[in-house]
Scaffold this active site. Structure first.
Site, PDB file in Angstrom:
ATOM      1  N   HIS A   1       0.841  -1.203   0.000  1.00  0.00           N
ATOM      2  CA  HIS A   1       0.000   0.000   0.000  1.00  0.00           C
ATOM      3  C   HIS A   1       0.880   1.259   0.000  1.00  0.00           C
ATOM      4  O   HIS A   1       0.655   2.185  -0.781  1.00  0.00           O
ATOM      5  CB  HIS A   1      -0.907  -0.052   1.247  1.00  0.00           C
ATOM      6  CG  HIS A   1      -1.765   1.149   1.482  1.00  0.00           C
ATOM      7  ND1 HIS A   1      -3.132   1.074   1.611  1.00  0.00           N
ATOM      8  CD2 HIS A   1      -1.457   2.458   1.656  1.00  0.00           C
ATOM      9  CE1 HIS A   1      -3.619   2.283   1.832  1.00  0.00           C
ATOM     10  NE2 HIS A   1      -2.617   3.147   1.863  1.00  0.00           N
ATOM     11  N   GLU A   2       1.906   1.257   0.870  1.00  0.00           N
ATOM     12  CA  GLU A   2       2.782   2.436   0.969  1.00  0.00           C
ATOM     13  C   GLU A   2       3.643   2.581  -0.283  1.00  0.00           C
ATOM     14  O   GLU A   2       3.869   3.681  -0.769  1.00  0.00           O
ATOM     15  CB  GLU A   2       3.666   2.362   2.220  1.00  0.00           C
ATOM     16  CG  GLU A   2       2.917   2.271   3.552  1.00  0.00           C
ATOM     17  CD  GLU A   2       1.783   3.270   3.682  1.00  0.00           C
ATOM     18  OE1 GLU A   2       1.877   4.388   3.140  1.00  0.00           O
ATOM     19  OE2 GLU A   2       0.770   2.923   4.332  1.00  0.00           O
TER      20      GLU A   2
ATOM     21  N   HIS B   1       1.793   4.264  -2.957  1.00  0.00           N
ATOM     22  CA  HIS B   1       1.742   5.723  -2.806  1.00  0.00           C
ATOM     23  C   HIS B   1       2.914   6.373  -3.545  1.00  0.00           C
ATOM     24  O   HIS B   1       2.750   7.409  -4.192  1.00  0.00           O
ATOM     25  CB  HIS B   1       1.843   6.116  -1.322  1.00  0.00           C
ATOM     26  CG  HIS B   1       0.524   6.145  -0.607  1.00  0.00           C
ATOM     27  ND1 HIS B   1      -0.521   6.951  -0.991  1.00  0.00           N
ATOM     28  CD2 HIS B   1       0.099   5.486   0.502  1.00  0.00           C
ATOM     29  CE1 HIS B   1      -1.544   6.778  -0.155  1.00  0.00           C
ATOM     30  NE2 HIS B   1      -1.200   5.892   0.760  1.00  0.00           N
TER      31      HIS B   1
END
Ligand code: NI
Length: 173
Positions: free
Chosen positions: A138-139, A142
């Site tokens: 998820h990070e 980003h």
């Protein structure tokens, strides 16, 4: 140290592909400490640099509050790259400070290996599973300008973004 402001979608910086860190200097160390402090203030599990308006490839993660992932120590990853992912997929509910108060199940590889530089500039490779693996992915997304809602069907994504827009409008009144 300082608590940083979080950018919320549709801010364009959240769609930006971030640049590699070339040198880990005092400015980078301060950025990481501020990001950890911000993450702690939000009781969060992960925070990427562009969520606080900085477009370099850094994220911080702390999954120690969850019983299943408390064994993974808090970590700051600089220039992270996924080097291996399992064929097995897991579906875990995700949320994001840049898509506030919205949650959805996201399918991702259950296990990943990731190579990165730590705060001391040392190259490391670690393996993560389950919630920790989802958090890493998820990070890392980003840093490439991708939000968790981008993994959902257009129908589901639009529903969430519409709900968020309505919430933001109501709170401005
Ligand atoms: Ni996020």
């Amino acid at each position: 140290m300082a608590i940083l402001d979080i950018l919320v979608t549709p801010h364009p910086i959240l769609k930006t592909k971030s640049k590699e860190v070339e040198k880990i200097d005092d400015k980078i160390i301060k950025q990481i400490k501020d990001m950890f402090e911000t993450l702690e203030s939000l009781n969060g599990v992960g925070l990427a640099a562009n969520q606080v308006g900085i477009t370099n490839r850094i994220f911080v993660m702390n999954v120690t509050a969850d019983e299943n992932t408390k064994g993974y120590p808090p970590v700051a990853m600089i220039n992270p790259v996924i080097t291996w992912e399992s064929e097995e997929i897991s579906d875990i509910t995700e949320g994001c400070f840049s898509v506030p108060e919205q949650y959805a199940g996201v399918e991702r590889p259950d296990i990943v290996k990731v190579k990165f530089l730590d705060m001391d500039g040392k190259e490391r490779e670690e393996e993560y599973q389950g919630l920790a693996s989802h958090c890493v992915q998820h990070e890392l997304d980003h840093l490439d300008g991708i939000l968790f809602v981008d993994h959902l069907s257009p129908l589901k994504r639009n529903m969430i973004l519409k709900k968020l827009k309505k919430m933001q409008k109501e709170r401005m009144l």
